[in-house]
Design an enzyme around this catalytic site. Structure first.
Site, mmCIF file in Angstrom:
data_model
loop_
_atom_site.group_PDB
_atom_site.id
_atom_site.type_symbol
_atom_site.label_atom_id
_atom_site.label_comp_id
_atom_site.label_asym_id
_atom_site.label_seq_id
_atom_site.Cartn_x
_atom_site.Cartn_y
_atom_site.Cartn_z
ATOM 1 N N ALA A 136 18.570 36.310 22.161
ATOM 2 C CA ALA A 136 18.220 34.922 21.853
ATOM 3 C C ALA A 136 18.860 33.965 22.856
ATOM 4 O O ALA A 136 18.181 33.150 23.494
ATOM 5 C CB ALA A 136 18.638 34.580 20.427
ATOM 6 N N HIS A 173 29.198 31.884 14.312
ATOM 7 C CA HIS A 173 28.093 31.091 13.782
ATOM 8 C C HIS A 173 28.092 30.976 12.260
ATOM 9 O O HIS A 173 27.092 30.518 11.686
ATOM 10 C CB HIS A 173 26.759 31.696 14.227
ATOM 11 C CG HIS A 173 26.474 31.525 15.691
ATOM 12 N ND1 HIS A 173 26.290 30.301 16.288
ATOM 13 C CD2 HIS A 173 26.351 32.442 16.688
ATOM 14 C CE1 HIS A 173 26.058 30.461 17.581
ATOM 15 N NE2 HIS A 173 26.096 31.750 17.847
#
Length: 251
Positions: free
Chosen positions: A175, A46
């Site tokens: 998440a 990410h």
């Protein structure tokens, strides 16, 4: 800290603290080592790590005596090989959902009983210092293998995934798991139940349980539940919190 120490400590069940590094800069890694973190997780999934910046960050890990793990961008053998050749102490593997998938993926991390492409010329081989036999003996089994549990599909296979021999830790990604379960909060009961199930599966298999947490309160709460490997926040989160506090104070 020697190159193998982080993996040994993880396998021994020691409580270990790390953080995500999102900024491809060696100074951030050096600071993490200087303050005493056990490891950092370079987030190539990410964050904008290039092969060159990953190389520099892993060099900084080694110079700082800091465990250097890479959360890989994808599951291609070439991606895993690059991190291993650059001298990563471990791999964080996103979206592990089935034991067969994990076994096939992990073949790329081993020479014997695997399919890792051989080269002793990168950092991992001492730039040619280790011969073929020495390099294979040193590398096979050296790396901490952390499987991320972050999909509803994985919940049906927790025990089998934890039982895969090469996996050292189940790391819950709450998440993504929330998204997969149709939840909008980390404290949704479905997410909490899945998290605790993954922790228990790891512990029953004699493996480390890991978790990303954003606060010290969560760290303490899950340490009491048996989690031993923590990724606490990130360099970006610390910068944002610190600067936000300063701006708020001034204004």
């Amino acid at each position: 800290m020697s190159r193998s120490t982080f993996t040994q400590r993880l396998r021994a069940g020691e409580t270990l603290l790390s953080s995500f590094i999102k900024t491809p800069a060696h100074a951030v890694v050096e600071i993490a080592g200087d303050v005493g973190l056990d490891a950092v997780v370079l987030d190539a999934e990410h964050a904008p790590f290039t092969p060159a910046s990953l190389d520099t960050a892993l060099l900084a890990c080694r110079a700082s005596g800091l465990g250097g793990l890479v959360r890989v961008a994808d599951q291609r053998p070439a991606t895993l090989l690059q991190a291993l050749d650059l001298g990563a102490d471990g791999l964080v593997l996103p979206h592990v959902v089935h034991p067969d998938q994990a076994r096939e993926l992990l073949r790329a991390t081993r020479y014997r009983d695997g399919c890792r492409g051989f080269s002793n010329s990168p950092r991992a081989g001492g730039y040619g210092r280790a011969n073929l036999a020495e390099h294979m003996a040193a590398e096979d089994g050296r790396h901490a293998i952390v499987a991320q549990i972050e999909d509803a599909e994985a919940l049906d296979h927790l025990d089998a995934i934890a039982a895969v021999e090469q996996i050292d830790c189940l790391l819950v990604g709450r998440a993504d798991l929330s998204v997969s379960l149709g939840a909008s909060r980390l404290d949704d009961p479905r997410v909490e139940d899945a998290t605790l199930r993954a922790i228990e599966a790891a512990r029953e298999a004699g493996k480390a349980a890991g978790l990303f947490v954003a606060s010290l309160d969560d760290l303490d709460r899950f340490a009491a539940r048996g989690v031993s490997f923590f990724i606490l926040g990130s360099d970006q989160a610390l910068l944002r919190a610190g600067w936000s506090q300063q701006v708020k104070h001034l204004r």
